[in-house]
Every structure is written in C-alpha cells, then in structure tokens.
Scaffold this motif. Structure first.
Motif, PDB file in Angstrom:
ATOM      1  N   GLN A 156     -11.688  47.224 -77.488  1.00 30.34           N
ATOM      2  CA  GLN A 156     -10.800  46.068 -77.375  1.00 30.34           C
ATOM      3  C   GLN A 156      -9.337  46.491 -77.451  1.00 30.34           C
ATOM      4  O   GLN A 156      -8.961  47.347 -78.247  1.00 30.34           O
ATOM      5  CB  GLN A 156     -11.122  45.071 -78.494  1.00 30.34           C
ATOM      6  CG  GLN A 156     -10.451  43.724 -78.347  1.00 30.34           C
ATOM      7  CD  GLN A 156     -10.877  42.766 -79.462  1.00 30.34           C
ATOM      8  OE1 GLN A 156     -11.514  43.198 -80.416  1.00 30.34           O
ATOM      9  NE2 GLN A 156     -10.540  41.506 -79.319  1.00 30.34           N
ATOM     10  N   GLU A 157      -8.491  45.872 -76.647  1.00 29.27           N
ATOM     11  CA  GLU A 157      -7.086  46.250 -76.581  1.00 29.27           C
ATOM     12  C   GLU A 157      -6.371  46.072 -77.916  1.00 29.27           C
ATOM     13  O   GLU A 157      -5.502  46.861 -78.278  1.00 29.27           O
ATOM     14  CB  GLU A 157      -6.367  45.445 -75.490  1.00 29.27           C
ATOM     15  CG  GLU A 157      -6.689  45.892 -74.074  1.00 29.27           C
ATOM     16  CD  GLU A 157      -6.321  47.349 -73.820  1.00 29.27           C
ATOM     17  OE1 GLU A 157      -5.298  47.809 -74.351  1.00 29.27           O
ATOM     18  OE2 GLU A 157      -7.069  48.029 -73.093  1.00 29.27           O
TER      19      GLU A 157
ATOM     20  N   ILE B 272     -11.458  60.863 -81.254  1.00 26.94           N
ATOM     21  CA  ILE B 272     -11.619  59.411 -81.297  1.00 26.94           C
ATOM     22  C   ILE B 272     -13.096  59.051 -81.155  1.00 26.94           C
ATOM     23  O   ILE B 272     -13.820  59.653 -80.346  1.00 26.94           O
ATOM     24  CB  ILE B 272     -10.804  58.745 -80.167  1.00 26.94           C
ATOM     25  CG1 ILE B 272      -9.298  58.954 -80.429  1.00 26.94           C
ATOM     26  CG2 ILE B 272     -11.131  57.265 -80.037  1.00 26.94           C
ATOM     27  CD1 ILE B 272      -8.415  58.503 -79.293  1.00 26.94           C
ATOM     28  N   VAL B 273     -13.517  58.077 -81.949  1.00 25.42           N
ATOM     29  CA  VAL B 273     -14.856  57.503 -81.830  1.00 25.42           C
ATOM     30  C   VAL B 273     -14.711  56.085 -81.303  1.00 25.42           C
ATOM     31  O   VAL B 273     -14.029  55.261 -81.912  1.00 25.42           O
ATOM     32  CB  VAL B 273     -15.588  57.489 -83.182  1.00 25.42           C
ATOM     33  CG1 VAL B 273     -16.917  56.737 -83.059  1.00 25.42           C
ATOM     34  CG2 VAL B 273     -15.828  58.902 -83.686  1.00 25.42           C
ATOM     35  N   GLU B 274     -15.317  55.826 -80.152  1.00 20.13           N
ATOM     36  CA  GLU B 274     -15.336  54.458 -79.612  1.00 20.13           C
ATOM     37  C   GLU B 274     -16.603  53.780 -80.127  1.00 20.13           C
ATOM     38  O   GLU B 274     -17.709  54.080 -79.669  1.00 20.13           O
ATOM     39  CB  GLU B 274     -15.308  54.477 -78.086  1.00 20.13           C
ATOM     40  CG  GLU B 274     -15.222  53.070 -77.490  1.00 20.13           C
ATOM     41  CD  GLU B 274     -15.315  53.076 -75.979  1.00 20.13           C
ATOM     42  OE1 GLU B 274     -14.265  53.066 -75.326  1.00 20.13           O
ATOM     43  OE2 GLU B 274     -16.458  53.117 -75.462  1.00 20.13           O
ATOM     44  N   ASN B 275     -16.440  52.904 -81.095  1.00 17.85           N
ATOM     45  CA  ASN B 275     -17.579  52.202 -81.682  1.00 17.85           C
ATOM     46  C   ASN B 275     -17.787  50.869 -80.971  1.00 17.85           C
ATOM     47  O   ASN B 275     -16.851  50.306 -80.395  1.00 17.85           O
ATOM     48  CB  ASN B 275     -17.322  51.974 -83.176  1.00 17.85           C
ATOM     49  CG  ASN B 275     -18.588  51.619 -83.926  1.00 17.85           C
ATOM     50  OD1 ASN B 275     -19.689  51.981 -83.518  1.00 17.85           O
ATOM     51  ND2 ASN B 275     -18.451  50.902 -85.027  1.00 17.85           N
ATOM     52  N   MET B 276     -19.032  50.372 -81.021  1.00 17.00           N
ATOM     53  CA  MET B 276     -19.386  49.115 -80.340  1.00 17.00           C
ATOM     54  C   MET B 276     -19.027  49.201 -78.853  1.00 17.00           C
ATOM     55  O   MET B 276     -18.505  48.249 -78.257  1.00 17.00           O
ATOM     56  CB  MET B 276     -18.692  47.917 -80.986  1.00 17.00           C
ATOM     57  CG  MET B 276     -18.882  47.836 -82.486  1.00 17.00           C
ATOM     58  SD  MET B 276     -18.069  46.392 -83.194  1.00 17.00           S
ATOM     59  CE  MET B 276     -17.985  46.859 -84.932  1.00 17.00           C
TER      60      MET B 276
ATOM     61  N   TYR C 296     -20.735  44.979 -72.030  1.00 22.17           N
ATOM     62  CA  TYR C 296     -19.483  45.457 -72.635  1.00 22.17           C
ATOM     63  C   TYR C 296     -18.752  44.278 -73.277  1.00 22.17           C
ATOM     64  O   TYR C 296     -17.805  43.718 -72.714  1.00 22.17           O
ATOM     65  CB  TYR C 296     -18.642  46.159 -71.574  1.00 22.17           C
ATOM     66  CG  TYR C 296     -19.338  47.383 -70.996  1.00 22.17           C
ATOM     67  CD1 TYR C 296     -19.289  48.598 -71.655  1.00 22.17           C
ATOM     68  CD2 TYR C 296     -20.073  47.290 -69.811  1.00 22.17           C
ATOM     69  CE1 TYR C 296     -19.947  49.715 -71.148  1.00 22.17           C
ATOM     70  CE2 TYR C 296     -20.734  48.403 -69.291  1.00 22.17           C
ATOM     71  CZ  TYR C 296     -20.662  49.608 -69.976  1.00 22.17           C
ATOM     72  OH  TYR C 296     -21.317  50.714 -69.472  1.00 22.17           O
ATOM     73  N   ILE C 297     -19.182  43.948 -74.477  1.00 20.91           N
ATOM     74  CA  ILE C 297     -18.698  42.751 -75.161  1.00 20.91           C
ATOM     75  C   ILE C 297     -17.224  42.880 -75.551  1.00 20.91           C
ATOM     76  O   ILE C 297     -16.461  41.924 -75.472  1.00 20.91           O
ATOM     77  CB  ILE C 297     -19.565  42.471 -76.407  1.00 20.91           C
ATOM     78  CG1 ILE C 297     -21.017  42.210 -75.975  1.00 20.91           C
ATOM     79  CG2 ILE C 297     -19.021  41.302 -77.205  1.00 20.91           C
ATOM     80  CD1 ILE C 297     -21.975  42.090 -77.151  1.00 20.91           C
ATOM     81  N   PHE C 298     -16.811  44.056 -75.987  1.00 24.17           N
ATOM     82  CA  PHE C 298     -15.446  44.242 -76.494  1.00 24.17           C
ATOM     83  C   PHE C 298     -14.541  44.985 -75.517  1.00 24.17           C
ATOM     84  O   PHE C 298     -13.478  45.469 -75.903  1.00 24.17           O
ATOM     85  CB  PHE C 298     -15.482  45.004 -77.828  1.00 24.17           C
ATOM     86  CG  PHE C 298     -16.193  44.245 -78.921  1.00 24.17           C
ATOM     87  CD1 PHE C 298     -15.623  43.130 -79.504  1.00 24.17           C
ATOM     88  CD2 PHE C 298     -17.453  44.660 -79.345  1.00 24.17           C
ATOM     89  CE1 PHE C 298     -16.287  42.440 -80.495  1.00 24.17           C
ATOM     90  CE2 PHE C 298     -18.114  43.969 -80.348  1.00 24.17           C
ATOM     91  CZ  PHE C 298     -17.536  42.850 -80.922  1.00 24.17           C
TER      92      PHE C 298
ATOM     93  N   GLY D 265     -11.656  53.180 -75.541  1.00 26.60           N
ATOM     94  CA  GLY D 265     -11.514  54.393 -76.327  1.00 26.60           C
ATOM     95  C   GLY D 265     -11.443  55.633 -75.454  1.00 26.60           C
ATOM     96  O   GLY D 265     -10.738  56.598 -75.777  1.00 26.60           O
ATOM     97  N   VAL D 266     -12.178  55.608 -74.346  1.00 27.51           N
ATOM     98  CA  VAL D 266     -12.152  56.728 -73.401  1.00 27.51           C
ATOM     99  C   VAL D 266     -10.746  56.881 -72.826  1.00 27.51           C
ATOM    100  O   VAL D 266     -10.191  57.990 -72.776  1.00 27.51           O
ATOM    101  CB  VAL D 266     -13.171  56.506 -72.263  1.00 27.51           C
ATOM    102  CG1 VAL D 266     -13.084  57.634 -71.238  1.00 27.51           C
ATOM    103  CG2 VAL D 266     -14.579  56.393 -72.826  1.00 27.51           C
ATOM    104  N   ARG D 267     -10.155  55.783 -72.420  1.00 28.60           N
ATOM    105  CA  ARG D 267      -8.802  55.829 -71.839  1.00 28.60           C
ATOM    106  C   ARG D 267      -7.777  56.268 -72.882  1.00 28.60           C
ATOM    107  O   ARG D 267      -6.844  57.012 -72.578  1.00 28.60           O
ATOM    108  CB  ARG D 267      -8.433  54.467 -71.260  1.00 28.60           C
ATOM    109  CG  ARG D 267      -9.262  54.070 -70.045  1.00 28.60           C
ATOM    110  CD  ARG D 267      -8.676  52.857 -69.347  1.00 28.60           C
ATOM    111  NE  ARG D 267      -8.655  51.679 -70.234  1.00 28.60           N
ATOM    112  CZ  ARG D 267      -9.680  50.850 -70.389  1.00 28.60           C
ATOM    113  NH1 ARG D 267     -10.810  51.078 -69.736  1.00 28.60           N
ATOM    114  NH2 ARG D 267      -9.588  49.812 -71.192  1.00 28.60           N
TER     115      ARG D 267
END
Length: 364
Positions: free
Chosen positions: A242-243, A268-272, A286-288, A293-295
């Motif tokens: 999420q932004e 970085i860990v992109e959770n959810m 892709y709810i959030f 996080g990748v970007r």
C-alpha cells in the motif's frame, strides 16, 4: 659513591603491605645519576594517586643519608604510570549479529515477521534471541504462548541478570512480561528507554548467532535508544504494498541511513503481498496493492528479501502462541526462505562493510 651503594641503600626501603623492598618491586628506575655529593634517580608508582608516594620519597632520602652519607643531596623524581582509558566493552559480547525489524507504520505485520524470522533462524540451527522492543504494544509473549510466564534472575560474575524465557529454540524478552497485559503502558519516553536498556544490558543473553529486535513502528525515542545502546548489524524493513505504508517505510529507511545513525538496511520485506483463498490456491488477490515493496526496493537499490502472502493461518498461529514458521506449510516455507535471505544479506554486509558503531549521544 657508586650506583651500587645507592641501590643497596634503597633496598632497605620496603613497600608497605607487600613485604618486598622497592628495588625488588622494580620501582627504582635505571637512571641513577651521581655528581659529586648529589644523587638523583626516579621512583616509579602505579598511579598518581598512590597513597605512599610522599612517605616513600622521604624514606629513600633517609636510607641514603643513613647508609651512604648525611651530606648527600638527594633528588627523587616521581614517575607514575598513566593507564590508558579502557575502551567501552560491547554491550552483548556473546552476540554475533544484531538485526532490527522495523516498519514505518503500525499494522503491517512487523511483529509477526520478527517472531517468525526468529523461529525460522532457530529451525536452521542457529542460536537466536528475540527482544520485543515495542514498549507500548508488546506482542511476543502472545505469539510465543508465554504470556503468563514468570521472569527469573540469577547471578553471573557478581551481576544479577534477567533470564530470558526460551521457547521454540528462541530466547525471548519483552516488556510485556513485567506490565499488566490488560492495561496501557503510560510511560514517558525516558521511562520506556530505561526499561528497554535494562532488558538489553541486565539480561543474560549468552552466546547468540542472531539477536532479532522487534522495534516499535515509526521513528521515536526507542529507536534512538537502541542505536545508542547497540551496534546493530542491520535492519529489515517491513511494509505492505500500500502506498501509505510505502511512504512511511521510506521515512524509516531514511532514518537508519542518516549520517549520524548509519545503520545498514539489509533489505525490504513486502508483507501481505497478496491473498490466496485456501480453496483456490492458484488465485492471487492484491488487496493492498501490487508489488509496491518490489518497486520500493528497486528505487532505493535495496534487496527484496521476501514477498509474504496474506494467509489466515499466520494470524491464527500467532494468536495461538505457535508461530507459523514452526510448521511445514507453504506459509512456513516462506519464512524459512526469508531466514535464508537474511542470512545471506548479513554475510554480505559483514564482508563488505565495517562494523556499525554505537551512536554517540554527544554528537546530537
């Protein structure tokens, strides 16, 4: 008059309390000078505050007058050893790597990631400790099923130290063990910081390969206390795609990379990252947001350590006191993968960067 006569006279002067004379003690320097009826030499003491300096100088003068000659003028030069200032010993000498798990905002699953990372590292055979540094929202006791455990203390080299509670191969300490779990912690920043320092410095953590710290969300006094107390190997930043979460994650990363802090960001860990219904394992929702996080990792040139899916069993396991990383599900394997990535990131960091320094409070 010869130097040997002077030494023989000085050998009659005993250093109080040792039973040895000052020559045997090595206190007479090899610089005896004789010029007619004058003699000079140096007398070495261990420190400037030695209480026997004056009395021994007078005793040396008297010994030379008695055994060599009353007419001799005696000059005794006092030399003191100035011991170098001791370096500050490391706070946790038995700990090899200290990893902070941080997030820019709350609600992104940071504590879940920290707890399961610690368990996954322990499953891989490493000695692991977990400090729940989220003073105002401690969750480790709940996630490890040790809410009602009692803390004990014992003596180590004359010091009274807290014994961390060990479960699932992880040594755990949390402020949650010493406060009422039903009440809010109403502490000022200094009180919280002092409590946190005690959990670090007054605990018997022993030898650890990885010391994982679940930091509070955001940037606060607690973060400053940690970097002023411990030399962190690096931090792992947890965010959702999420932004709003990404914006706060950037602030957290900026804090650690700031010149005065200078703590490496391991990744970085992109959770959810997505949600997959149990009955439709091939579907992703892709709810959030999608790959935020990748970007962020690409933009900041940081490693993306893992993308962790939103799985109901992860929350259920935490609520039941059995972290999901204990099992063999796909969710558990994702945390084992995260542990491997963190190990790789730490090894790379240690081989390419100098050790992190504790932040000097006098520079702020």
């Amino acid at each position: 008059m010869y130097p040997r006569q002077i030494l023989d006279a000085l050998a009659t002067v005993r250093y109080p309390g040792t039973g040895k004379n000052i020559v045997e003690n090595g206190m007479v320097e090899d610089d005896i000078r004789i010029d007619g009826n004058t003699v000079s030499f140096s007398l070495r003491f261990d420190k400037p505050t030695n209480p026997f300096i004056k009395s021994l100088v007078k005793a040396c003068e008297a010994a030379i007058h008695l055994h060599v000659g009353k007419e001799i003028e005696v000059t005794v030069n006092v030399v003191t050893e100035i011991a170098p200032l001791p370096e500050n010993p490391p706070v946790l000498p038995g700990v090899k790597n200290i990893i902070g798990v941080a997030s820019g905002k709350g609600g992104v699953g940071k504590s879940t990631v920290a707890s399961n990372l610690a368990v996954a590292l322990a499953r891989e055979g490493y000695k692991v400790g977990l400090l729940d540094a989220d003073i105002f929202g401690p969750s480790a006791p709940k996630m490890f099923g040790i809410e009602d455990e009692q803390l004990y203390i014992h003596e180590v080299n004359g010091r009274t130290l807290i014994l961390p509670i060990e479960k699932y191969g992880v040594k755990v300490l949390s402020i949650g063990f010493v406060v009422d779990k039903e009440k809010a912690v109403l502490w000022r920043g200094s009180m919280a910081s002092n409590a946190l320092k005690q959990l670090i410095t007054d605990a018997d953590w022993g030898e650890l390969d990885y010391f994982v710290i679940d930091m509070p969300p955001g940037t606060s006094d607690i973060h400053l206390t940690l970097v002023q107390t411990l030399a962190l190997t690096g931090v792992v930043i947890v965010t959702t795609p999420q932004e709003v979460a990404l914006a706060d994650a950037r602030k957290g990363i900026a804090m650690f990379l700031e010149d005065k802090i200078d703590v490496p960001v391991l990744g970085i860990v992109e959770n959810m990252a997505w949600f997959t219904p149990a009955e439709h394992p091939d579907e992703r929702y892709y709810i959030f947001g999608h790959e935020g996080g990748v970007r962020l990792a690409e933009h900041l040139h940081l490693p993306l350590l893992a993308q962790l899916p939103l799985v109901a069993s992860v929350a259920d396991s935490g609520d039941n006191g059995t972290p999901i990383a204990l099992g063999d599900s796909l969710a558990a394997q994702s945390y084992i993968h995260l542990a491997h990535e963190v190990i790789t990131a730490v090894d790379k960091r240690n081989s390419t960067l100098p050790p992190t320094q504790v932040v000097d409070v006098t520079k702020h």
